[in-house]
Scaffold this active site. Structure first.
Site, mmCIF file in Angstrom:
data_model
loop_
_atom_site.group_PDB
_atom_site.id
_atom_site.type_symbol
_atom_site.label_atom_id
_atom_site.label_comp_id
_atom_site.label_asym_id
_atom_site.label_seq_id
_atom_site.Cartn_x
_atom_site.Cartn_y
_atom_site.Cartn_z
ATOM 1 C CB SER A 93 -14.308 16.038 19.104
ATOM 2 O OG SER A 93 -14.476 14.651 18.990
ATOM 3 C CD GLU A 95 -13.072 9.744 19.545
ATOM 4 O OE1 GLU A 95 -12.145 9.261 20.221
ATOM 5 O OE2 GLU A 95 -13.959 9.056 19.043
ATOM 6 C CE1 TYR A 117 -9.684 15.022 16.130
ATOM 7 C CE2 TYR A 117 -11.146 13.790 17.580
ATOM 8 C CZ TYR A 117 -10.954 14.769 16.624
ATOM 9 O OH TYR A 117 -12.030 15.502 16.183
#
Ligand code: GDP
Length: 291
Positions: A93, A95, A117
């Site tokens: 991801s 992120e 996360y």
């Protein structure tokens, strides 16, 4: 592969359910994964399983780590034990870039995650690279930037906005409460991004690829386009609510998809404007049909 639960939540796969076989296993249960790999002998495994909502990862950081980090090792271990020729895709991801070290982000940009996360996803990424290098497994990691579609969950900002716009247009709501409107994301259409995942597993060699549109837009721009699409001005309807503002935000997330273009021949086919319109239209239709 699905987790057993007392209530089925398969509405997002209703349209293809007849064409697929669902088998039960759980990322928290190593043996269940080994068992289904042995029973079904897959050619390709796509690990999209995760606790994927960033705010929830602050409320449940340990569980997020179990699924999003250790869960990947369990998948890879099952492949190593059952059949090392199974090709593996790991859903990494954007992120992971978090407090970004450079703009735009590429496959070589160092990670600096800003949420439990993101931290768990960094582990998932590196364990995938490690099994590829240690055991010669065809394991690829797709570093996907935000990918949206009418099937996006309502807790994510894009779908929250398009659902809100449709409700306001149909007279079912009066306002839309959002958090930080200045946040920016590199948004694309999920259907395009799934094609990129599949392309990675069709290559002779596994690898890591940034998958994104390469363009960034603010939440405010998304809101503005979505309201415009139905002939309304967002300023008349949007309010800010501190409940939706996050303890830590990622910086300017914008990716560079050149490697995917060069090696996979991949390019997105749906523009930002088309994506917003597609999602608003789908919510208008869904709510009108349900009336
Ligand atoms: P994420 O990038 O996976 O965290 O996807 P989201 O769709 O949940 O959030 C994208 C951005 O929208 C983040 O920077 C949020 O802070 C921002 N945002 C602003 N208002 C909201 C809101 O009401 N809900 C959500 N989920 N995000 C919001």
């Amino acid at each position: 592969m699905v987790r057993r639960s007392s209530t089925e939540t398969f509405e997002r796969i209703d349209h293809i359910k007849k064409e697929i076989t669902l088998v039960q296993a759980d990322l928290l249960d190593q043996l269940s994964i080994v068992r289904i790999m042995a029973e079904h002998s897959p050619d390709e495994v796509y690990n999209l399983a995760a606790q994927s909502f960033v705010p929830a990862s602050w409320a449940q950081p340990v569980l997020t780590g179990e699924f999003d980090a250790i869960g990947v090792t369990k998948m890879l271990e099952a492949i190593r034990l059952v059949d090392k020729d199974i090709k593996f895709y790991q859903a990494s991801s954007s992120e992971m870039f978090g407090k970004v070290r450079e703009v735009p982000q590429t496959e070589n940009t160092p990670f600096y995650p800003r949420s439990p996360y993101g931290v768990a996803k960094v582990y998932g990424h590196w364990i995938t690279v490690n099994y590829r290098e240690s055991f010669d497994i065809h394991a690829s990691s797709g570093i996907l930037f935000n990918h949206e579609s009418p099937r996006r969950g309502l807790e994510f900002v894009t779908r929250k906005i398009t659902d809100g716009v449709a409700r306001i247009k149909l007279g079912m709501a009066k306002q839309l409460a959002l958090g930080n409107l200045d946040s920016k994301r590199d948004w694309g259409f999920a259907g395009d991004y799934v094609k990129a995942m599949w392309l990675m597993l069709q290559q002779d060699k596994p690898g890591d690829y940034v998958i994104c549109a390469g363009k960034t837009h603010s939440v405010e721009e998304f809101v503005s386009y979505a309201f415009n699409h139905v002939g309304l001005n967002y300023k008349d309807y949007v309010v800010t609510d501190p409940r939706f503002v996050r303890p830590a935000e990622v910086d300017l997330l914008i990716g560079d998809p050149s490697l995917a273009k060069k090696e996979l021949g991949w390019e997105p086919s749906v523009s930002f404007e088309e994506l917003v319109a597609m999602m608003v239209d789908a919510d208008l239709k869904g709510l009108t049909d349900a009336k």
